[in-house]
Design a protein around this motif. Structure first.
Motif, PDB file in Angstrom:
ATOM      1  N   ARG A 227     -18.995 -12.540  -1.915  1.00  0.00           N
ATOM      2  CA  ARG A 227     -17.842 -13.186  -1.282  1.00  0.00           C
ATOM      3  C   ARG A 227     -18.073 -13.104   0.217  1.00  0.00           C
ATOM      4  O   ARG A 227     -18.459 -12.065   0.750  1.00  0.00           O
ATOM      5  CB  ARG A 227     -16.531 -12.475  -1.613  1.00  0.00           C
ATOM      6  N   GLN A 228     -17.865 -14.226   0.895  1.00  0.00           N
ATOM      7  CA  GLN A 228     -18.059 -14.226   2.347  1.00  0.00           C
ATOM      8  C   GLN A 228     -16.705 -14.364   3.042  1.00  0.00           C
ATOM      9  O   GLN A 228     -15.813 -15.074   2.572  1.00  0.00           O
ATOM     10  CB  GLN A 228     -18.974 -15.381   2.764  1.00  0.00           C
ATOM     11  N   GLY A 229     -16.546 -13.676   4.130  1.00  0.00           N
ATOM     12  CA  GLY A 229     -15.306 -13.768   4.892  1.00  0.00           C
ATOM     13  C   GLY A 229     -15.576 -13.672   6.372  1.00  0.00           C
ATOM     14  O   GLY A 229     -16.720 -13.787   6.820  1.00  0.00           O
ATOM     15  N   LYS A 230     -14.503 -13.478   7.126  1.00  0.00           N
ATOM     16  CA  LYS A 230     -14.604 -13.386   8.575  1.00  0.00           C
ATOM     17  C   LYS A 230     -14.158 -12.009   9.035  1.00  0.00           C
ATOM     18  O   LYS A 230     -13.342 -11.370   8.384  1.00  0.00           O
ATOM     19  CB  LYS A 230     -13.686 -14.426   9.239  1.00  0.00           C
ATOM     20  N   VAL A 231     -14.724 -11.572  10.143  1.00  0.00           N
ATOM     21  CA  VAL A 231     -14.237 -10.337  10.740  1.00  0.00           C
ATOM     22  C   VAL A 231     -13.913 -10.601  12.211  1.00  0.00           C
ATOM     23  O   VAL A 231     -14.657 -11.312  12.905  1.00  0.00           O
ATOM     24  CB  VAL A 231     -15.276  -9.198  10.559  1.00  0.00           C
ATOM     25  N   PHE A 232     -12.792 -10.103  12.656  1.00  0.00           N
ATOM     26  CA  PHE A 232     -12.391 -10.214  14.058  1.00  0.00           C
ATOM     27  C   PHE A 232     -12.275  -8.807  14.639  1.00  0.00           C
ATOM     28  O   PHE A 232     -11.660  -7.936  14.021  1.00  0.00           O
ATOM     29  CB  PHE A 232     -11.021 -10.893  14.197  1.00  0.00           C
ATOM     30  N   GLU A 233     -12.867  -8.614  15.812  1.00  0.00           N
ATOM     31  CA  GLU A 233     -12.640  -7.352  16.511  1.00  0.00           C
ATOM     32  C   GLU A 233     -11.859  -7.654  17.776  1.00  0.00           C
ATOM     33  O   GLU A 233     -12.334  -8.384  18.659  1.00  0.00           O
ATOM     34  CB  GLU A 233     -13.965  -6.650  16.798  1.00  0.00           C
ATOM     35  N   LEU A 234     -10.656  -7.115  17.838  1.00  0.00           N
ATOM     36  CA  LEU A 234      -9.752  -7.369  18.961  1.00  0.00           C
ATOM     37  C   LEU A 234      -9.720  -6.139  19.853  1.00  0.00           C
ATOM     38  O   LEU A 234      -9.614  -5.016  19.362  1.00  0.00           O
ATOM     39  CB  LEU A 234      -8.338  -7.655  18.457  1.00  0.00           C
ATOM     40  N   GLU A 235      -9.814  -6.377  21.154  1.00  0.00           N
ATOM     41  CA  GLU A 235      -9.667  -5.280  22.110  1.00  0.00           C
ATOM     42  C   GLU A 235      -8.296  -5.401  22.746  1.00  0.00           C
ATOM     43  O   GLU A 235      -7.983  -6.426  23.360  1.00  0.00           O
ATOM     44  CB  GLU A 235     -10.780  -5.405  23.159  1.00  0.00           C
ATOM     45  N   LEU A 236      -7.473  -4.372  22.597  1.00  0.00           N
ATOM     46  CA  LEU A 236      -6.101  -4.405  23.104  1.00  0.00           C
ATOM     47  C   LEU A 236      -5.985  -3.515  24.344  1.00  0.00           C
ATOM     48  O   LEU A 236      -6.645  -2.486  24.439  1.00  0.00           O
ATOM     49  CB  LEU A 236      -5.128  -3.898  22.045  1.00  0.00           C
ATOM     50  N   GLU A 237      -5.110  -3.925  25.239  1.00  0.00           N
ATOM     51  CA  GLU A 237      -4.885  -3.125  26.449  1.00  0.00           C
ATOM     52  C   GLU A 237      -3.423  -3.242  26.818  1.00  0.00           C
ATOM     53  O   GLU A 237      -2.842  -4.331  26.752  1.00  0.00           O
ATOM     54  CB  GLU A 237      -5.759  -3.677  27.581  1.00  0.00           C
ATOM     55  N   GLY A 238      -2.814  -2.128  27.216  1.00  0.00           N
ATOM     56  CA  GLY A 238      -1.436  -2.156  27.691  1.00  0.00           C
ATOM     57  C   GLY A 238      -0.435  -2.353  26.580  1.00  0.00           C
ATOM     58  O   GLY A 238       0.615  -2.978  26.768  1.00  0.00           O
ATOM     59  N   ILE A 239      -0.716  -1.814  25.420  1.00  0.00           N
ATOM     60  CA  ILE A 239       0.234  -1.885  24.306  1.00  0.00           C
ATOM     61  C   ILE A 239       0.115  -0.580  23.531  1.00  0.00           C
ATOM     62  O   ILE A 239      -0.987  -0.025  23.398  1.00  0.00           O
ATOM     63  CB  ILE A 239      -0.046  -3.120  23.405  1.00  0.00           C
ATOM     64  N   SER A 240       1.235  -0.073  23.056  1.00  0.00           N
ATOM     65  CA  SER A 240       1.198   1.197  22.327  1.00  0.00           C
ATOM     66  C   SER A 240       0.706   0.955  20.905  1.00  0.00           C
ATOM     67  O   SER A 240       0.764  -0.167  20.386  1.00  0.00           O
ATOM     68  CB  SER A 240       2.586   1.827  22.293  1.00  0.00           C
ATOM     69  N   LYS A 241       0.238   2.042  20.284  1.00  0.00           N
ATOM     70  CA  LYS A 241      -0.245   1.939  18.915  1.00  0.00           C
ATOM     71  C   LYS A 241       0.893   1.485  17.988  1.00  0.00           C
ATOM     72  O   LYS A 241       0.663   0.707  17.049  1.00  0.00           O
ATOM     73  CB  LYS A 241      -0.780   3.306  18.467  1.00  0.00           C
ATOM     74  N   GLU A 242       2.086   1.965  18.253  1.00  0.00           N
ATOM     75  CA  GLU A 242       3.242   1.606  17.418  1.00  0.00           C
ATOM     76  C   GLU A 242       3.511   0.092  17.503  1.00  0.00           C
ATOM     77  O   GLU A 242       3.728  -0.570  16.492  1.00  0.00           O
ATOM     78  CB  GLU A 242       4.492   2.373  17.855  1.00  0.00           C
ATOM     79  N   ASN A 243       3.517  -0.425  18.732  1.00  0.00           N
ATOM     80  CA  ASN A 243       3.730  -1.864  18.900  1.00  0.00           C
ATOM     81  C   ASN A 243       2.618  -2.665  18.233  1.00  0.00           C
ATOM     82  O   ASN A 243       2.862  -3.680  17.595  1.00  0.00           O
ATOM     83  CB  ASN A 243       3.787  -2.224  20.391  1.00  0.00           C
ATOM     84  N   ALA A 244       1.382  -2.187  18.430  1.00  0.00           N
ATOM     85  CA  ALA A 244       0.245  -2.887  17.834  1.00  0.00           C
ATOM     86  C   ALA A 244       0.419  -2.968  16.320  1.00  0.00           C
ATOM     87  O   ALA A 244       0.179  -4.011  15.707  1.00  0.00           O
ATOM     88  CB  ALA A 244      -1.057  -2.182  18.193  1.00  0.00           C
ATOM     89  N   GLN A 245       0.883  -1.861  15.742  1.00  0.00           N
ATOM     90  CA  GLN A 245       1.051  -1.811  14.293  1.00  0.00           C
ATOM     91  C   GLN A 245       2.036  -2.881  13.798  1.00  0.00           C
ATOM     92  O   GLN A 245       1.946  -3.345  12.665  1.00  0.00           O
ATOM     93  CB  GLN A 245       1.564  -0.431  13.885  1.00  0.00           C
ATOM     94  N   GLU A 246       2.984  -3.251  14.659  1.00  0.00           N
ATOM     95  CA  GLU A 246       3.936  -4.297  14.304  1.00  0.00           C
ATOM     96  C   GLU A 246       3.358  -5.686  14.539  1.00  0.00           C
ATOM     97  O   GLU A 246       3.591  -6.613  13.760  1.00  0.00           O
ATOM     98  CB  GLU A 246       5.177  -4.156  15.181  1.00  0.00           C
ATOM     99  N   ILE A 247       2.643  -5.815  15.665  1.00  0.00           N
ATOM    100  CA  ILE A 247       2.256  -7.147  16.129  1.00  0.00           C
ATOM    101  C   ILE A 247       0.972  -7.662  15.470  1.00  0.00           C
ATOM    102  O   ILE A 247       0.833  -8.857  15.225  1.00  0.00           O
ATOM    103  CB  ILE A 247       2.126  -7.149  17.679  1.00  0.00           C
TER     104      ILE A 247
END
Lengths: 80, 80
Positions: free
Chosen positions: A37-57
């Motif tokens: 099975r083939q899929g896609k992977v995205f690696e996002l670099e986040l800055e200026g956001i808390s882990k809690e917010n990231a978990q929501e967004i």
């Protein structure tokens, strides 16, 4: 902070790219490969956001931009 | 036995797909996303091969079929 998102077709959706890879591997003699099975992977670099917010967004971003929820599923996790 | 292979461009290679996704996220207001890299993920289902053999053969498959070693890098691990 880095996040990795893995996107792949739902199990019920045909995956012609994966099938092509599987066929190529069989013709090369790797016949112990029973499914691909083939899929896609995205690696996002986040800055200026808390882990809690990231978990929501991040799930919102996945649903709205990174995947087509009708035919694709995703999973994600923090990398660091 | 299942194996997951993650393929992405080497850090020195431009990733226009990732840049497009990043731009799309910015226009939607997600401006805490500082960088996006997009890659491919393969999930291989193996049968009739030992873990030791797989450990030898999977890197060959990655080098020969799943990646272009000139511009791409990969990592892989067993899923189960």
């Amino acid at each position: 902070m880095k996040v990795r998102v893995l996107v792949s077709f739902k199990d019920s959706v045909l995956d012609p790219q994966g099938q092509t890879v599987q066929y190529a591997l069989h013709t090369l003699g790797y016949d112990f490969i029973k499914n691909v099975r083939q899929g896609k992977v995205f690696e996002l670099e986040l800055e200026g956001i808390s882990k809690e917010n990231a978990q929501e967004i991040i799930p919102q971003i996945c649903d709205k931009v990174l995947t087509n929820p009708i035919i694709e599923k995703y999973s994600w996790h923090f990398l660091e």
